[in-house]
Scaffold this motif. Structure first.
Motif, mmCIF file in Angstrom:
data_model
loop_
_atom_site.group_PDB
_atom_site.id
_atom_site.type_symbol
_atom_site.label_atom_id
_atom_site.label_comp_id
_atom_site.label_asym_id
_atom_site.label_seq_id
_atom_site.Cartn_x
_atom_site.Cartn_y
_atom_site.Cartn_z
ATOM 1 N N ILE A 70 0.849 -1.197 0.000
ATOM 2 C CA ILE A 70 0.000 0.000 0.000
ATOM 3 C C ILE A 70 0.888 1.253 0.000
ATOM 4 N N LEU A 71 0.637 2.155 -0.937
ATOM 5 C CA LEU A 71 1.443 3.368 -1.068
ATOM 6 C C LEU A 71 0.761 4.569 -0.408
ATOM 7 N N GLN A 72 -0.567 4.476 -0.332
ATOM 8 C CA GLN A 72 -1.352 5.538 0.324
ATOM 9 C C GLN A 72 -2.455 4.880 1.118
ATOM 10 N N LYS A 73 -2.657 5.354 2.331
ATOM 11 C CA LYS A 73 -3.708 4.785 3.184
ATOM 12 C C LYS A 73 -5.047 4.756 2.428
ATOM 13 N N THR A 74 -5.721 3.596 2.496
ATOM 14 C CA THR A 74 -6.999 3.461 1.786
ATOM 15 C C THR A 74 -7.800 2.311 2.398
ATOM 16 N N ASP A 75 -9.095 2.251 2.061
ATOM 17 C CA ASP A 75 -9.881 1.116 2.556
ATOM 18 C C ASP A 75 -10.192 0.111 1.449
ATOM 19 N N SER A 76 -9.758 0.404 0.218
ATOM 20 C CA SER A 76 -10.049 -0.543 -0.863
ATOM 21 C C SER A 76 -9.087 -0.377 -2.026
ATOM 22 N N VAL A 77 -8.747 -1.506 -2.616
ATOM 23 C CA VAL A 77 -8.023 -1.507 -3.897
ATOM 24 C C VAL A 77 -8.695 -2.563 -4.757
ATOM 25 N N PHE A 78 -8.458 -2.507 -6.076
ATOM 26 C CA PHE A 78 -9.143 -3.498 -6.910
ATOM 27 C C PHE A 78 -8.208 -4.213 -7.869
ATOM 28 N N LEU A 79 -8.688 -5.384 -8.288
ATOM 29 C CA LEU A 79 -8.091 -6.117 -9.400
ATOM 30 C C LEU A 79 -9.115 -6.056 -10.525
ATOM 31 N N ASP A 80 -8.660 -5.973 -11.776
ATOM 32 C CA ASP A 80 -9.602 -6.074 -12.884
ATOM 33 C C ASP A 80 -10.015 -7.532 -13.017
ATOM 34 N N LEU A 105 -10.653 -5.541 -3.001
ATOM 35 C CA LEU A 105 -9.970 -6.040 -1.816
ATOM 36 C C LEU A 105 -10.166 -4.968 -0.742
ATOM 37 N N LEU A 106 -10.809 -5.361 0.368
ATOM 38 C CA LEU A 106 -11.226 -4.366 1.361
ATOM 39 C C LEU A 106 -10.581 -4.612 2.726
ATOM 40 N N ASP A 107 -10.052 -3.543 3.318
ATOM 41 C CA ASP A 107 -9.469 -3.611 4.662
ATOM 42 C C ASP A 107 -9.064 -2.184 5.055
ATOM 43 N N ASN A 108 -8.624 -2.000 6.282
ATOM 44 C CA ASN A 108 -8.087 -0.680 6.635
ATOM 45 C C ASN A 108 -6.606 -0.681 6.283
ATOM 46 N N PHE A 109 -6.319 -0.472 5.013
ATOM 47 C CA PHE A 109 -4.943 -0.573 4.533
ATOM 48 C C PHE A 109 -4.117 0.627 4.985
ATOM 49 N N GLU A 110 -2.920 0.332 5.505
ATOM 50 C CA GLU A 110 -2.046 1.409 5.980
ATOM 51 C C GLU A 110 -0.863 1.595 5.052
ATOM 52 N N GLU A 111 -0.481 2.829 4.886
ATOM 53 C CA GLU A 111 0.625 3.189 4.003
ATOM 54 C C GLU A 111 1.918 2.459 4.379
ATOM 55 N N GLY A 112 2.600 1.936 3.372
ATOM 56 C CA GLY A 112 3.895 1.308 3.597
ATOM 57 C C GLY A 112 3.827 -0.158 3.983
ATOM 58 N N ARG A 113 2.612 -0.654 4.264
ATOM 59 C CA ARG A 113 2.508 -2.056 4.672
ATOM 60 C C ARG A 113 2.203 -2.970 3.501
#
Ligand SMILES: [Zn+2]
Length: 703
Positions: A70-80, A105-113
């Protein structure tokens, strides 16, 4: 020496227009999608994938484990992921949720992890994964890998893909990377492949089928595997001729070691294009599988070199966006030309450049010239103009600076994405020469610089000679007779062919001695030009013309068989007996012509006629590749052999995944149903064909 028959196309015979094989194109304008936002938020690092394709249902099941940072804190990222069903996901951690064209893909994603998502999915891909005959293969570029594998359509996120593919025990699997091991479990065989470096998702691929292979090793120690179907043993050497030489040449020329662990090439059935440079695993059309005679007419050398060059230009360094597409196609075209120059010589190289220049000039003169940086440019621009630009650049800055710039560029951007600016920066760093004019004229300008190209072509003494001979087109025959005669014995095929074309419009009484010279030249390509251009065979040339049936060229034999059979009816049996059993190219061009002629030759092998008829009609069936079927449909139509079965095969062909074949089938069906009787037959087929086909039928049956 070896020739493609580009210059012959104006002289095709009316009824044999089918004889000139369709130009297979090497690829397509690739329009990259940009999701700039997502690449700023997450970097997908690694995918561990196990897939099980199910032929009977044209379906795929998969298990994937994605590792991403994760490059920026977010709660979701996606795959096509197109129309995929998530069957299950790991209970702890990332939540996985499918939508129509994405998997979230959903979670409390933290930057750098760094996180992992683990899930199983199913899909029935509408494209990208194909099941022709008993083969299965993928085509990512232009079709999107996300139809069979949740992945990233944006070419700017490169991922290390480690694939495991399940097959039946008897089959062979080819996929990206190095085969680590195979395991058998529950009657299935699992093939584990390993990649060490990342790539864009459009390059992920696998093929399953009944393949054997021949193993070679490059001078630098890279394993090269040449796959083939067991029935094609005799075609292996001619098809793959020069493979190792091309590999060694490109490594030396590019001066950067081949970037992957191994290299494989696989001929697949019903392929959509000529070839595709999947990382470490080029797939190519099985129409390029030729025996030693077929090699003289069409060979795999150009496609072989083009796809291999992409392993550096495209796979290792990948365009950032569509306006940089020439960095892939222009470069692959240029390096393929260099490889052909190495093998076939300078004349061949200049001839190809000249042919390309003619096409580019014609388009440009019509106002259809395009800038090389136009993201929507045609293949002609990306490929041929791109190659010309590199040829000119090299002339401007010299061999040494050119090679250094290429090396620096590849090393600096290894496994990354590149722009035209990135490339030009490396050129400017190693050369004092001002290239601003070059940038303006060859990259930005839409018109083709034909004068500059012409001056460059004049560096070849062969081209100068060719221009001299082609200038004779405007000269009255009697004034050039002697020069044409000399041209026919010139040890260069193109010049002799040009001389033959200049005879076409002249009275045969005058040209007869020149045709005699052409036959006696024993030059395969000059003789072929006669076979394709001489429409009425004079009695005085009958014996010479008949000798064309012995030439080591299926293009020549096909034309000569048709022409002699047509023009000398008294010797039909002799011609048929002589050519019985010759198959020709992969599309069985000679066999199918032979069957058509045998069927209509009165009194010829009457007891076998029924078998010949059935054999020809059967070639229209889905048991055969589209190239065979396409030709069979033409003969069935010419001889009006349509029946319920062949009509059904034609209707099914209209929805074939190969676009070119579907198109020609639709056109043919459209003309066939103009006949009332055939229209009635087609109408009743609705219940016997696949759903997709029935839908198409409904759209054309208007009652
Ligand atoms: Zn290409």
């Amino acid at each position: 020496m070896l020739r493609f028959l580009t210059s012959i196309k104006n002289f095709e015979l009316r009824n044999l227009s089918l004889l000139l094989f369709g130009v297979l194109f090497l690829g397509f304008g690739f329009v990259g999608k940009l999701f700039a936002q997502q690449t700023d938020v997450v970097d997908f690092l690694k995918a561990e994938v196990t897939v099980t394709p199910i032929s009977a249902e044209k379906k795929i099941k998969g298990i994937v484990k994605y590792t991403f940072k994760i490059l920026q804190k977010t709660d979701s990222v996606f795959l096509d992921a197109k129309n995929m069903k998530v069957v299950n996901f790991a209970l702890e951690g990332v939540v996985v949720k499918a939508e129509a064209d994405k998997i979230w893909l959903l979670d409390n994603f933290e930057e750098g992890r760094t996180y992992t998502a683990f899930f199983t999915y199913e899909a029935v891909p509408q494209q990208t994964l194909y099941f022709p005959g008993n083969e299965i293969w993928t085509q990512g570029q232009g079709k999107y890998t996300s139809h069979w594998l949740p992945s990233i359509d944006d070419i700017n996120d490169k991922i290390e893909f480690d694939l495991t593919v399940a097959s039946s025990e008897a089959e062979n699997v080819i996929a990206n990377g190095k085969l680590l091991k195979t395991e058998e479990r529950n009657g299935q065989k699992y093939w584990h492949f390993d990649m060490k470096e990342p790539m864009s998702s459009y390059l992920v691929a696998f093929a399953i089928g009944n393949f054997d292979k021949k193993d070679l090793v490059s001078n630098s120690g890279i394993p090269l595997a040449l796959f083939y179907k067991p029935k094609d043993t005799l075609k292996v050497e001619p098809t793959y001729r020069y493979s190792k030489r091309i590999f060694d040449f490109l490594e030396t020329e590019i001066s950067v070691p081949y970037p992957w662990q191994n290299y494989k090439q696989v001929p697949v059935r019903d392929f959509l294009y000529a070839g595709m440079e999947n990382t470490t695993a080029t797939f190519f059309s099985e129409a390029f599988m030729v025996d030693s005679t077929g090699f003289n007419d069409r060979n795999y050398v150009n496609v072989n070199a083009h796809e291999l060059a992409h392993q550096w230009f495209g796979d290792m360094v990948t365009e950032k966006a569509s306006e940089d597409h020439w960095l892939q196609e222009g470069f692959a075209t240029y390096y393929a030309l260099l490889a052909e120059k190495e093998i076939f010589g300078d004349d061949y190289y200049y001839w190809q450049l000249y042919q390309n220049a003619e096409q580019l000039k014609a388009a440009s003169d019509e106002g259809k010239g395009e800038s090389l940086l136009n993201p929507k440019a045609s293949s002609l621009t990306f490929y041929q103009k791109g190659a010309w630009a590199l040829h000119i650049l090299r002339e401007r800055i010299g061999d040494e600076a050119f090679k250094t710039a290429i090396k620096n560029y590849l090393e600096k951007y290894k496994f990354k994405n590149v722009s035209t600016e990135d490339f030009l920066k490396e050129v400017k760093a190693v050369s004092e020469v001002d290239i601003s004019e070059f940038e303006k004229n060859w990259l930005q300008q839409s018109a083709f610089q034909s004068e500059e190209a012409y001056q460059s072509l004049l560096k070849s003494s062969f081209i100068i000679k060719y221009f001299e001979v082609s200038a004779l087109r405007a000269v009255p025959f009697l004034d050039k007779k002697l020069q044409l005669k000399t041209a026919l014995t010139f040890p260069n095929d193109f010049i002799g062919q040009e001389a033959i074309y200049q005879l076409v419009e002249e009275p045969i009484s005058e040209t007869l001695p020149l045709y005699k010279t052409a036959f006696e030249s024993n030059n395969l390509y000059v003789r072929q030009a006669v076979a394709l251009s001489l429409q009425t065979i004079p009695k005085e040339l009958q014996t010479e013309y008949e000798s064309l049936l012995n030439d080591e060229s299926y293009v020549t034999i096909e034309s000569a068989l048709y022409q002699t059979w047509t023009q000398f009816p008294e010797k039909r049996v002799e011609y048929l007996n002589k050519t019985k059993g010759i198959e020709g190219f992969q599309n069985k061009n000679i066999r199918q012509l032979w069957l058509a002629l045998a069927i209509i030759t009165e009194g010829y092998e009457n007891s076998e006629k029924e078998n010949y008829l059935n054999e020809l009609k059967n070639y229209t069936s889905p048991d055969y590749s589209f190239e065979i079927r396409e030709k069979a449909f033409e003969y069935v139509n010419q001889l009006q052999l349509w029946d319920l079965e062949t009509l059904k095969n034609l209707v099914e062909a209209c929805v074939h995944p190969t676009w070119r074949f579907a198109k020609s089938s639709k056109e043919l069906l459209n003309s066939v149903i103009q006949d009332k009787k055939q229209y009635e037959q087609v109408k009743v087929l609705g219940r016997q064909v696949s759903e997709k086909t029935a839908n198409y039928l409904n759209s054309i049956i208007k009652e």
